[in-house]
Design an enzyme around this catalytic site. Structure first.
Site, mmCIF file in Angstrom:
data_model
loop_
_atom_site.group_PDB
_atom_site.id
_atom_site.type_symbol
_atom_site.label_atom_id
_atom_site.label_comp_id
_atom_site.label_asym_id
_atom_site.label_seq_id
_atom_site.Cartn_x
_atom_site.Cartn_y
_atom_site.Cartn_z
ATOM 1 N N ASP A 92 -18.005 32.046 119.094
ATOM 2 C CA ASP A 92 -17.659 32.483 117.740
ATOM 3 C C ASP A 92 -16.462 33.416 117.780
ATOM 4 O OD1 ASP A 92 -18.604 34.992 118.429
ATOM 5 O OD2 ASP A 92 -20.291 34.968 117.053
ATOM 6 N N ASN A 114 -12.044 38.617 107.298
ATOM 7 C CA ASN A 114 -12.295 38.323 105.879
ATOM 8 C C ASN A 114 -12.093 39.554 105.003
ATOM 9 O OD1 ASN A 114 -12.907 35.559 105.980
ATOM 10 N ND2 ASN A 114 -15.033 35.943 106.545
ATOM 11 N N HIS A 118 -10.818 35.849 102.268
ATOM 12 C CA HIS A 118 -11.557 34.680 102.744
ATOM 13 C C HIS A 118 -10.672 33.447 102.909
ATOM 14 C CE1 HIS A 118 -15.684 36.269 102.734
ATOM 15 N NE2 HIS A 118 -15.254 37.044 101.750
ATOM 16 N N ASP A 126 -10.617 31.251 106.187
ATOM 17 C CA ASP A 126 -10.772 29.792 106.245
ATOM 18 C C ASP A 126 -9.646 29.159 107.058
ATOM 19 O OD1 ASP A 126 -13.045 29.942 104.731
ATOM 20 O OD2 ASP A 126 -12.122 29.226 102.870
ATOM 21 N N GLU A 152 -18.826 31.359 111.510
ATOM 22 C CA GLU A 152 -17.687 31.346 112.422
ATOM 23 C C GLU A 152 -18.065 30.861 113.818
ATOM 24 O OE1 GLU A 152 -19.291 35.640 112.694
ATOM 25 O OE2 GLU A 152 -19.229 33.980 111.267
#
Length: 297
Positions: free
Chosen positions: A164, A172, A177, A181, A207
């Site tokens: 991760d 974020n 966000h 992304d 993630e």
């Protein structure tokens, strides 16, 4: 006469062939659906049959179909084929009586290319994570179980990488966000470009990503994980607030030939390895073999 009129008015491409492979009749749509060569109707029967077969992506499939019909007569059959031009056709075959003494078959070709494309798109959407375009969790688990069964059956190596993004919440919170992304999408793309064609990558959640490595020892899997860790450092998303620094932590787990571990055990071990990688400072790889269960006395 009525049947011939129906055949001629059909939107499908239709041809009737007798048991001597002579063309009894065909309709006007046949040439368009199969994209037959010009002046096809003026060819001799043997040349017509050859030209018809050549429209198939695999011409021998047409002759095999005829051979099967001769050996095992059936009233009706439905097959799907692809043409040399990449069109997908459903071919409905039915027995056809040619006069009083001779039998044959009616081939009715329907172009289902758009339908098949729509089905393929729906199938792709059902197994793919919409943001990162890697497999979703459910499909990953289905593929992973198949590979694990194969590895256990044939005593092969198998490894998993679970990773991760370090401090992803900060990305974020600090950059938004949408940038988060972009990071996920870019990282997934980088990973796919660094994996083999038969490796399987999926989005595990949030993630987290998971990679299945068939025919791969733990040592080799750790080397692949290290390469991915370095690749993650190259993820640079330019924003008005600066560029987020991206690192990943990776846990690697492997089973050895002959080891009868379950998929849950394999992924749980990778999760333990990921926890160790984070506990020891993040931005690193930690690898563990799946432990054999303790034998009862």
């Amino acid at each position: 006469v009525l049947l011939e009129a129906v055949i001629q008015s059909s939107t499908n491409g239709i041809i009737v062939i007798d048991s001597d492979l002579s063309v009894v009749l065909c309709n006007r749509r046949l040439s368009a659906v199969l994209e037959l060569p010009e002046r096809w109707e003026h060819l001799q029967d043997a040349e017509k049959i050859h030209a018809l077969a050549q429209c198939y992506q695999q011409p021998e499939a047409f002759y095999e179909e005829i051979e099967e019909l001769v050996k095992n007569p059936v009233e009706q059959r439905l097959t799907t084929l692809e043409t040399r031009q990449g069109r997908v056709l459903d071919c409905f075959i039915s027995a056809y009586q040619v006069g009083e003494q001779k039998s044959g078959w009616l081939f009715s070709y329907q172009d289902v290319t758009e339908q098949k494309l729509a089905e393929d798109k729906l199938r792709h959407l059902a197994i793919t994570d919409s943001l990162t375009r890697v497999f979703n969790r459910r499909h990953f688990f289905a593929l992973a179980q198949t590979e694990l069964d194969r590895a256990r059956r044939y005593n092969r190596d198998l490894s998993v990488i679970l990773f991760d993004i370090d401090h992803f919440k900060n990305v974020n919170d600090s950059f938004g966000h949408l940038v988060g992304d972009q990071v996920l999408e870019t990282l997934a793309s980088y990973c796919k470009s660094n994996l083999r064609s038969f490796d399987v990558i999926g989005r595990y959640g949030g993630e987290e990503f998971i990679i299945l490595l068939p025919e791969t020892s733990l040592k080799r899997a750790a080397q692949i994980a290290e390469r991915l860790r370095k690749q993650a450092l190259e993820v640079h998303i330019q924003t008005s607030r600066g560029t987020p620094a991206i690192t990943i932590s990776l846990g690697v787990a492997g089973i050895q030939p002959g080891q009868m571990a379950t998929l849950d055990q394999l992924i749980s071990t990778a999760d333990q390895a990921l926890y160790r990688a984070k506990a020891e400072g993040r931005d690193q790889v930690f690898a563990l073999y799946v432990e054999e269960p303790a034998k009862s006395e």
